[in-house]
Design an enzyme around this catalytic site. Structure first.
Site, mmCIF file in Angstrom:
data_model
loop_
_atom_site.group_PDB
_atom_site.id
_atom_site.type_symbol
_atom_site.label_atom_id
_atom_site.label_comp_id
_atom_site.label_asym_id
_atom_site.label_seq_id
_atom_site.Cartn_x
_atom_site.Cartn_y
_atom_site.Cartn_z
ATOM 1 N N LYS A 135 -49.980 -27.957 10.126
ATOM 2 C CA LYS A 135 -49.767 -29.146 9.294
ATOM 3 C C LYS A 135 -51.106 -29.728 8.854
ATOM 4 O O LYS A 135 -51.289 -30.085 7.679
ATOM 5 C CB LYS A 135 -48.960 -30.201 10.060
ATOM 6 C CG LYS A 135 -47.508 -29.835 10.251
ATOM 7 C CD LYS A 135 -46.808 -30.883 11.105
ATOM 8 C CE LYS A 135 -45.357 -30.515 11.360
ATOM 9 N NZ LYS A 135 -44.674 -31.531 12.184
ATOM 10 N N SER A 144 -49.596 -33.392 13.810
ATOM 11 C CA SER A 144 -48.898 -33.571 15.074
ATOM 12 C C SER A 144 -47.493 -33.010 14.973
ATOM 13 O O SER A 144 -46.915 -32.949 13.891
ATOM 14 C CB SER A 144 -48.864 -35.066 15.431
ATOM 15 O OG SER A 144 -48.430 -35.243 16.761
ATOM 16 N N ASP A 145 -46.954 -32.602 16.105
ATOM 17 C CA ASP A 145 -45.597 -32.069 16.137
ATOM 18 C C ASP A 145 -44.996 -32.304 17.517
ATOM 19 O O ASP A 145 -45.725 -32.393 18.513
ATOM 20 C CB ASP A 145 -45.597 -30.569 15.833
ATOM 21 C CG ASP A 145 -44.203 -30.055 15.532
ATOM 22 O OD1 ASP A 145 -43.696 -30.342 14.438
ATOM 23 O OD2 ASP A 145 -43.614 -29.396 16.405
ATOM 24 N N SER A 146 -43.692 -32.391 17.562
ATOM 25 C CA SER A 146 -42.953 -32.515 18.825
ATOM 26 C C SER A 146 -41.752 -31.590 18.779
ATOM 27 O O SER A 146 -41.154 -31.408 17.720
ATOM 28 C CB SER A 146 -42.448 -33.947 19.023
ATOM 29 O OG SER A 146 -43.501 -34.832 19.163
#
Length: 194
Positions: free
Chosen positions: A54, A70-72
């Site tokens: 990203k 950021s990622d979750s």
């Protein structure tokens, strides 16, 4: 000023509260294509790779700028859960999570141009209480469609705490970004005073 490669309200709120100046530019990225290239990785590694991808997608258009991605992602009983696609899908997720431990993997990466300057991942374990059908309908009446943008079908800053008996891990991980690590990296990169 950094660029946040996300449209997430919780990530924007975290940076605002921490006094980090940023501009939000959501990444245009085929996440499933990235995941296909890293098959066999752990959930934390996948979240970290998506964070890097990203940030890289946005950094390619903003040369010389620091870009935070950021990622979750959520895993429960060995099964991965993406953002719910419908209210019925969200109800199915909640039924599956009921009485189980949900693992929330959050990651972040800072990229400048073609270089990943920093990346990290964190884990929170959320113990979901036994959820009745009545509660699930009550919860979705209040929280849908907002939770459609959230892995795990919850917003911890809203009614999400009602789902859990116990949470192990820091609040920033649960909100979707390992903020303390991000702040440390921004200090090391000269973006924040040390």
């Amino acid at each position: 000023m950094i660029i946040l490669a996300s449209k997430s309200a919780s990530r924007r709120a975290m940076l605002d509260a921490a006094g980090v100046e940023f501009e939000a530019v959501p990444a245009k990225l085929d996440e499933r294509a990235v995941e296909a290239r890293i098959e066999g990785c752990t959930p934390g590694e996948i979240a970290e790779a998506l964070s890097v991808a990203k940030a890289q997608a946005v950094a390619s258009e903003y040369r010389g700028r620091l870009v935070l991605g950021s990622d979750s992602l959520v895993v429960c009983d060995g099964q991965r859960f993406d953002k719910p696609t419908s209210r019925d899908n969200a109800a199915g997720h909640l039924r599956f999570f009921s009485g189980k431990v949900m693992e929330l993997h959050s990651a972040a990466a800072i990229v400048r141009d073609d270089t990943c300057e920093w990346s990290a991942q964190s884990l929170a374990q959320l113990h979901v209480r036994d959820l009745s059908e009545v509660f699930i309908e009550f919860y979705l009446d209040a929280e849908w469609p907002e939770i459609g943008y959230c892995a795990g079908a919850f917003r911890i800053e809203a009614m999400g705490p009602q789902l859990f008996e116990q949470i192990e891990g820091d609040q920033f991980t649960v909100l979707g970004m390992p903020l303390l690590g991000v702040l440390g990296a921004l200090r090391e990169l000269g973006e924040l005073p040390s």
